[in-house]
Write a protein that holds these residues in place. Sequence first.
Motif, PDB file in Angstrom:
ATOM      1  N   PHE A 244       0.833  -1.201   0.000  1.00 11.37           N
ATOM      2  CA  PHE A 244       0.000   0.000   0.000  1.00 11.37           C
ATOM      3  C   PHE A 244       0.867   1.250   0.000  1.00 11.37           C
ATOM      4  O   PHE A 244       0.546   2.247  -0.657  1.00 11.37           O
TER       5      PHE A 244
ATOM      6  N   ASN B  93      -4.182  -0.760  -3.306  1.00  6.83           N
ATOM      7  CA  ASN B  93      -4.862   0.429  -2.795  1.00  6.83           C
ATOM      8  C   ASN B  93      -6.315   0.076  -2.497  1.00  6.83           C
ATOM      9  O   ASN B  93      -6.776  -1.015  -2.818  1.00  6.83           O
ATOM     10  N   GLU B  94      -7.021   1.008  -1.895  1.00  7.97           N
ATOM     11  CA  GLU B  94      -8.407   0.766  -1.497  1.00  7.97           C
ATOM     12  C   GLU B  94      -9.413   1.338  -2.489  1.00  7.97           C
ATOM     13  O   GLU B  94     -10.603   1.409  -2.185  1.00  7.97           O
TER      14      GLU B  94
ATOM     15  N   PRO C 218      -5.237  -2.291   4.192  1.00 10.25           N
ATOM     16  CA  PRO C 218      -4.065  -2.555   5.045  1.00 10.25           C
ATOM     17  C   PRO C 218      -4.482  -3.356   6.269  1.00 10.25           C
ATOM     18  O   PRO C 218      -5.595  -3.213   6.763  1.00 10.25           O
TER      19      PRO C 218
END
Length: 380
Positions: free
Chosen positions: A87, A93-94, A106
């Motif tokens: 990340f 990534n989100e 995470p």
Amino acid sequence: MNRDTVISIAKGIAIILMVVAHAEAPGWLCKFIFEFHMPLFFITAGYFFSLKYLNDEATFVKKRVKGLYWPFVKWSVFFLIIHNWMFDIGILNERFGNETGGVTHPYTCHQIQQNLWHIFTAMGGYDQFLCGAFWFFRGLFVASILYLIIYKVVLHVLPEKRANAAPYLICLIMLLLCAWKTYEGLKIITLVQGGYRDLMGCFFFGCGFIFRQYAGQYRQFIGRHYAALWTTILFAVIVFLFSKYLTANMNWRSTFVQFLSLPIPALLGFLMTYNISLWLDRHEGRLKQFLVYTGNNTLNIFIFHIVAYKVVSLLKIWYYGLDIRQIGCHMVIHEYSQQDLFWILYTIAGVGLPLGCTWLSRKIKERVRGYKASSGSRPQ
């Protein structure tokens, strides 16, 4: 003819097809591949099962631990350690995730510890977005040991004169258990994902053991009167029809209908691949060498092909001018995936990079060993 080489070629073809399917190739091709490519690995594993292990269980279990459990633990822990770092550098990534919109996050300190326990105790807890194919290690580990246990139990129950029926009875038992499980929607709570893949894996493992008993006769049959050609075409057509009208794969959430739809195309897909492998085995050359090497190193492709995809994702982001965060897509960038040919590049990277690194690491190790040996032999 070296039967091991034929099986190596078949495994090489299967792992390449797996990488193709994970690269989001055209939908019809992915459905065709999913019908048989994972069962093929269980079948080829069962092909090498030996009855000597019925009286030497410790050796068999040790081999399974060394070849499946330990690589799973080692690399699952490695990817667990670097998960949050992925990340930080933007690999995960989100915002972007899988085809259904799911994303990863995470890990908290507690989640890291829980996943660590899960990895060691249940062969679960692996990073879904970086280790999406790791279920296979658990599936084959459980399936192979389960096969050994059931074989011993069945031999104890059957009359001695009926011992030859044991492999067929085991396959029947596994099919009945899977039918019951999927029909009622049951789960084996002690197995990650409920156990369907493990039980079906045991069935296909048994099919591989049975096939080996008839492999010589089968090769003689298809070696006559163009049988190899027409049977291969016939098997391919049947598998394609199943993929179009009765789609199934080794999905852990398979329904009863999907379970019923799986065994026939899976077994015929194996025979189709075996026929092609027999033909390739008779033709010496770079293609055969490549497929044998690939088949003998499927483990590293299983582990690293998703990471290798990221190299092509960077290229696709540059080509289309996409958001750089799309590198976090699982397993590949979904945008334009059914319109372009990037799946070919993904396949080349997913197979080529792990194999290239494997070859390079072995060369380095050979050089180091050679240097140490030459240094040790020098007079003092």
